[in-house]
Design an enzyme around this catalytic site. Structure first.
Site, PDB file in Angstrom:
ATOM      1  N   PRO A 263      -1.117  15.326 -23.963  1.00 22.68           N
ATOM      2  CA  PRO A 263      -0.090  15.153 -22.927  1.00 22.68           C
ATOM      3  C   PRO A 263      -0.772  15.249 -21.560  1.00 22.68           C
ATOM      4  CG  PRO A 263       0.198  17.243 -24.101  1.00 22.68           C
ATOM      5  CD  PRO A 263      -1.058  16.623 -24.640  1.00 22.68           C
ATOM      6  N   ASP A 439      -5.195  18.135 -19.815  1.00 17.85           N
ATOM      7  CA  ASP A 439      -4.434  18.283 -21.050  1.00 17.85           C
ATOM      8  C   ASP A 439      -3.396  19.377 -20.818  1.00 17.85           C
ATOM      9  OD1 ASP A 439      -3.508  18.915 -23.579  1.00 17.85           O
ATOM     10  OD2 ASP A 439      -5.481  18.704 -24.543  1.00 17.85           O
ATOM     11  N   HIS A 440      -2.153  18.967 -20.761  1.00 16.80           N
ATOM     12  CA  HIS A 440      -1.107  19.926 -20.395  1.00 16.80           C
ATOM     13  C   HIS A 440      -0.817  20.927 -21.514  1.00 16.80           C
ATOM     14  CE1 HIS A 440       1.714  21.535 -17.726  1.00 16.80           C
ATOM     15  NE2 HIS A 440       2.609  20.570 -17.651  1.00 16.80           N
ATOM     16  N   ARG A 441      -1.441  20.762 -22.671  1.00 11.52           N
ATOM     17  CA  ARG A 441      -1.299  21.783 -23.711  1.00 11.52           C
ATOM     18  C   ARG A 441      -2.105  23.026 -23.337  1.00 11.52           C
ATOM     19  NH1 ARG A 441      -3.464  18.592 -28.773  1.00 11.52           N
ATOM     20  NH2 ARG A 441      -5.017  18.158 -27.177  1.00 11.52           N
ATOM     21  N   VAL A 443      -3.840  23.243 -19.844  1.00 14.08           N
ATOM     22  CA  VAL A 443      -3.895  23.458 -18.396  1.00 14.08           C
ATOM     23  C   VAL A 443      -2.491  23.299 -17.817  1.00 14.08           C
ATOM     24  CG1 VAL A 443      -4.930  22.640 -16.251  1.00 14.08           C
ATOM     25  CG2 VAL A 443      -6.242  22.533 -18.387  1.00 14.08           C
TER      26      VAL A 443
END
Ligand code: CAO
Length: 467
Positions: A263, A439-441, A443
């Site tokens: 994501p 990577d929004h998982r 950061v």
């Protein structure tokens, strides 16, 4: 020592069942209850077990024969005739089969060591066609022999017959069933091309081949990836088709993997590099003396190293399917290089411990090697973070794709001189556009924002790089 015949037991009133497979040959030693042949009626296929233990001296049937109850199957030389103890065991086994709902053909063990006993062969959603198993009554009507073991949609017990309601028979011999089990293939998925839709070995092989060639199925609940249809572009004008390089295809696969798995969020900022550019210009002669070029990139790399050290989450990777995070104590940064063969990302190791001059030399060396296709695999591994600089090419911003398993990437665009309000007036400043994708998982916006703000600040005042 005597020779006795094994005959077809009660097969549930089937008038004529066809011999579709011989499971033993003359000279074979057979055990009690070992399957001798496979019969196929219009309802199901079933294995016919031996009522004797001994050696096959004559096979009295051939594939294609139509058999009814009482028809001789094989002559077997037995020592001392049928053993009553064996008959008892056989009876007990038949009862077990019924009471255990043993019925479930998947669990039915013929007890003869012959692999390929019956297995679930149901297509639950499909129309009912398997009626009560032809052999269902056999166990009780012939207690001294094991019942025929249904290999198709029918089973050897009434309980199983009930469970089979709504099921459809799949016709396949034990060898094919065994192979299907070994390959983990459900027979219900395989289209049989044999007589009456019988599943042949070739059908299984074809099925496995097609499955391997097909794109991976979407996990349950997920939408399958829609395929982009091929277009005949030649219909609309002149075209030329060229083979893509391996590198191009590999890059494409990596990009898609990252795009689909990660994501992405991209944050933008501008670094005021007016002073950096003045400093860089002052080093021009020194660069010539060192026979190197000093672009803004080594400064960007150095600033990234400091910001990575201060923001360890950006220098991490997901592990164990996302259950843990690996923090790296080293700072190796990948640098995207545009080459005629495609995009490559050599990795500069220990950026935090190198001087600007060392970094400039390594950028030039690795970029040259990349373009000459001389990079070794080790020179492209171990990166913690990537910098993609399109500054020399142009553009004022882009959203780079994270180079997994890294969790962030910096996109650098072309610096431009713009009027910036300094509190009392507009002054010309050189601004470097930066884009941080992450990577929004792993950061969060806060992590990304802090990293990018620090980076811009470091580049705006490079004296901080020495702290
Ligand atoms: N803004 C303005 N000018 C820039 C700049 C920037 N952000 N970055 C570089 N420049 C200038 C340099 O200073 C140099 O000019 P001078 O010769 O006048 O000093 C000129 O552009 C050419 O620089 P360069 O490309 O030779 O060197 P570099 O260190 O900036 O970059 C490399 C090296 C290997 C990263 C680069 O050549 C490259 O391949 N970039 C492409 C990366 C890429 O394709 N990314 C996309 C990946 S996703 O598809």
């Amino acid at each position: 020592m005597s020779v006795e015949q094994v005959t077809v037991p009660d097969i549930g009133g089937a008038e004529g069942a066809e011999v579709i497979e011989l499971l033993v040959a003359v000279g074979d030693r057979v055990e009690l209850d070992q399957s001798l042949i496979v019969l196929e009626s219009d309802k199901a296929s079933m294995e016919i077990p031996s009522t004797l233990a001994g050696t096959v001296v004559e096979l009295l049937v051939a594939e294609g024969d139509q058999l009814a109850e009482g028809a001789p199957i094989a002559s077997i030389e037995v020592s001392g005739g049928a053993d009553p103890a064996q008959a008892d065991r056989s009876e007990a086994a038949a009862e077990d089969s019924e009471s255990a709902g043993g019925g479930d053909a998947a669990d039915t063990d013929t007890g003869d060591g012959v692999e390929g006993g019956a297995e679930p062969a149901e297509k639950p959603a499909q129309k009912a066609s398997a009626e009560k198993a032809p052999g269902a009554g056999a166990a009780s009507s012939q207690p001294a022999s094991a019942p025929p073991v249904a290999t198709g949609g029918a089973t050897a017990s009434a309980a199983a017959s009930e469970r089979q309601e709504g099921a459809e028979a799949f016709y396949a011999g034990p060898a094919v069933r065994k192979l299907a089990r070994e390959l983990g293939v459900q027979l219900g998925q395989v289209e049989g091309t044999g007589p009456q839709g019988r599943i042949l070995k070739e059908d299984l092989q074809q099925f496995v081949k097609a499955s391997l060639a097909a794109p991976a199925a979407a996990p349950a609940g997920a939408a399958a990836l829609p395929q982009v249809p091929d277009v005949d572009f030649g219909k609309f004008g002149e075209i030329e088709v060229t083979e893509r390089s391996k590198l191009d295809k590999l890059t494409a696969a990596n990009m898609q993997r990252s795009w689909l798995n990660v994501p992405h969020v991209t944050q933008f900022d501008e670094a005021d590099i007016t002073d950096l550019e003045a400093f860089r210009a002052s080093l021009k002669r020194e660069a010539e003396r060192r026979d190197t070029k000093l672009s803004p990139l080594p400064f960007v790399l150095k600033a990234c190293a400091v910001a990575l050290r201060d923001n360890p989450r950006i220098n991490s990777s997901l592990a164990q399917g996302g259950d843990s995070l690996v923090y790296k104590k080293y700072i190796h940064i990948g640098m995207a290089v545009d080459t005629p063969a495609g995009l490559v990302v050599p990795v500069i190791r220990d950026v935090d411990r190198k001087t600007i001059w060392e970094l400039a030399a390594e950028v030039a060396e690795l970029a040259g090697k990349a373009r000459d296709r001389k990079l070794g695999p080790a020179e492209m591994q171990g990166g913690c973070f990537t910098v993609s600089s399109l500054g020399a090419i142009g553009g004022n911003g882009f959203t780079p794709i994270v180079n997994t398993p890294e969790v962030a990437i910096l996109g650098v665009s072309k610096a431009a001189t713009k009027p910036v309000w300094n509190g009392s007036e507009f002054a010309p400043r050189t601004l470097l556009p930066l884009a941080l994708s992450y990577d929004h998982r792993v950061v969060n916006g806060g992590d990304g924002g802090r990293f990018l703000t620090q980076l811009a600040s470091l580049l705006s005042d490079i004296r901080q790089l020495s702290l």
